[in-house]
Scaffold this active site. Structure first.
Site, PDB file in Angstrom:
ATOM      1  N   CYS A   1       0.788  -1.129   0.100  1.00  0.00           N
ATOM      2  CA  CYS A   1       0.074   0.061   0.054  1.00  0.00           C
ATOM      3  C   CYS A   1       0.775   0.941   0.062  1.00  0.00           C
ATOM      4  CB  CYS A   1      -0.394  -0.032   1.186  1.00  0.00           C
ATOM      5  SG  CYS A   1      -1.982   1.577   1.335  1.00  0.00           S
TER       6      CYS A   1
ATOM      7  N   CYS B   1      -0.707   3.881   2.357  1.00  0.00           N
ATOM      8  CA  CYS B   1      -0.520   4.096   3.599  1.00  0.00           C
ATOM      9  C   CYS B   1       1.414   4.059   3.967  1.00  0.00           C
ATOM     10  CB  CYS B   1      -0.841   2.662   3.864  1.00  0.00           C
ATOM     11  SG  CYS B   1      -1.875   1.969   3.278  1.00  0.00           S
ATOM     12  N   ASP B   2       2.051   3.858   3.452  1.00  0.00           N
ATOM     13  CA  ASP B   2       3.648   3.492   3.634  1.00  0.00           C
ATOM     14  C   ASP B   2       4.643   4.170   3.580  1.00  0.00           C
ATOM     15  OD1 ASP B   2       2.564   1.618   5.482  1.00  0.00           O
ATOM     16  OD2 ASP B   2       2.931  -0.131   4.365  1.00  0.00           O
TER      17      ASP B   2
END
Length: 326
Positions: free
Chosen positions: A132, A135-136
Site C-alpha cells: 500500500c 499507507c506507507d
C-alpha cells in the site's frame, strides 16, 4: 437464531460491530485466522484521524475490538466455509462443522493482496515490504523504492511514490506492460521512475540494517542481479475474499461485491457488504471504517422494517405485543 452476524474483523467489520452493539443488537462477530485484517501487518499507522503521533496497526485494531466488546458485541473464532443465502434466515457453516442461523449478514472479509511468492518477502512485510503506497510511502522519504507490477495499479503507485522517493524503479517480469496507455505515458513522463522490464523477482534481500533490495533475473540473459532499494512495494493486484459466498452475492468482474450506490446493500435482502471486499479503488482503513458505519445503519433499518412488517402481517402477534407492553 442470531439477529446479525458480522463476518470479518478489519476496520469495517469492527466499526459495524461497535455501531450495532451500541444499538442493542448484540451482534456475533466471526474472526478468521488473521483478526484485525491487513492493518495488523502494518507497523505504524499515521493517517488514521485522532492519532497525531500515529498508532501501531495491531494496537488500533485491538482498541476497536475492545470498544465493540464493551457495548456487547460477541466474538467467535471461525472460518466460514459455506453459506446458504437462498432464503432467510441465512445459514453459515463454519470450518469446525457448526452452523449459525441468522436474520442478517454483514460481509467485511476484505481483499487479500497478491504477493510475489519469493523468499524474504513475507518475512519483511512491514519492514520494507508493503502492498500500500498510500499507507506507507511517507516512511520512504528521500530513499530508493522498487515497485513490482505492470498494471494500472503499479503505474499509479509508482507515480504516487515519486512524491517521497529519490528514485522509483518499476520491475515487471514481461517486456510489455498491462497498464492502459494513459497510465503508462504518465509514468514514463516522470523523471524519477526508472524501468527494469523483462525481469523476474527472485528474492527480497535484507540484512541486519534493514532491506537491501530485490534480487531479479534478467529473462533475456538469465543473469541474476541485485536491485538496491530501501523499500519494495508489491502492486500485482488484490483478491476479494468472496469465495465462501459461492456466487450467491453479485460481484463484479474482479470478484468485488456490488452494492447499491450510496449504500451497503447487496442483491440479497439482509445481506450487506463493507470495507475492501466491496471497494476496489480506495482500500484505506478510514474508508473501510466509514463503510462499516453505513452497513450497520443499513442493517439496523432493515431489521426494524422486517420486524414491523412481520407484526403487520400477524394480527395475533400485534395483539400479544400490545398486551405484553401494557
Amino acid at each position: 437464531m442470531e439477529n446479525i452476524v458480522i463476518v470479518g474483523t478489519g476496520p469495517a467489520g469492527l466499526t459495524a460491530a461497535i455501531y450495532l452493539a451500541r444499538a442493542g443488537f448484540n451482534p456475533l462477530v466471526l474472526e478468521g485466522p488473521q483478526p484485525g485484517g491487513q492493518l495488523t501487518t502494518t507497523t505504524e499507522v499515521e493517517n488514521y484521524p485522532g492519532f497525531q503521533d500515529g498508532i501501531l496497526g495491531s494496537e488500533l485494531m485491538s482498541n476497536m475490538r475492545k470498544q465493540a466488546q464493551r457495548f456487547g458485541a460477541r466474538f467467535q473464532t471461525g472460518w466460514v466455509d459455506e453459506t446458504d443465502l437462498s432464503e432467510r434466515p441465512y445459514k453459515l457453516k463454519l470450518d469446525n462443522g457448526s452452523e449459525i442461523i441468522t436474520k442478517s449478514v454483514v460481509i467485511s472479509t476484505g481483499a487479500s493482496a497478491k504477493y510475489m511468492g519469493v523468499p524474504g518477502e513475507r518475512d519483511n512485510i512491514g519492514r520494507g515490504v508493503s502492498t500500500c503506497a498510500t499507507c506507507d510511502g511517507f516512511f520512504f522519504r528521500g530513499k530508493k523504492i522498487i515497485v513490482v507490477g505492470g498494471g494500472d495499479s503499479a503505474m499509479e503507485e509508482a507515480s504516487f511514490l515519486t512524491r517521497f522517493a529519490t528514485e522509483v524503479r518499476l520491475v515487471h517480469r514481461r517486456d510489455e506492460l498491462r497498464a492502459s496507455k494513459i497510465m503508462q505515458d504518465r509514468a514514463r513522463a516522470n523523471d524519477k521512475i526508472v524501468w527494469s522490464l523483462n525481469a523476474t523477482p527472485q528474492e527480497v534481500v535484507a540484512g541486519e540494517s534493514g532491506l537491501q533490495g530485490l534480487r531479479v533475473r534478467d529473462n533475456a540473459t538469465g543473469e541474476d542481479m541485485l536491485l538496491e532499494a530501501d523499500g519494495v512495494f508489491v502492486a500485482i493486484g488484490h483478491t476479494p475474499n468472496t469465495a465462501f459466498l459461492g456466487g450467491q452475492v453479485t460481484t463484479d468482474d474482479q470478484g468485488y461485491i456490488v452494492v447499491q450506490p450510496g449504500t451497503s446493500r447487496t442483491n440479497l435482502p439482509g445481506v450487506f457488504a463493507c470495507g475492501d471486499v466491496q471497494d476496489r479503488h480506495y482500500r484505506q482503513a478510514i474508508t473501510a471504517a466509514g463503510s462499516g458505519c453505513m452497513a450497520a445503519l443499513d442493517c439496523e433499518r432493515f431489521l426494524e422494517d422486517a420486524d414491523a412488517a412481520a407484526m403487520n402481517a400477524d394480527p395475533l402477534l400485534v395483539t400479544q405485543e400490545v398486551a405484553f407492553g401494557d
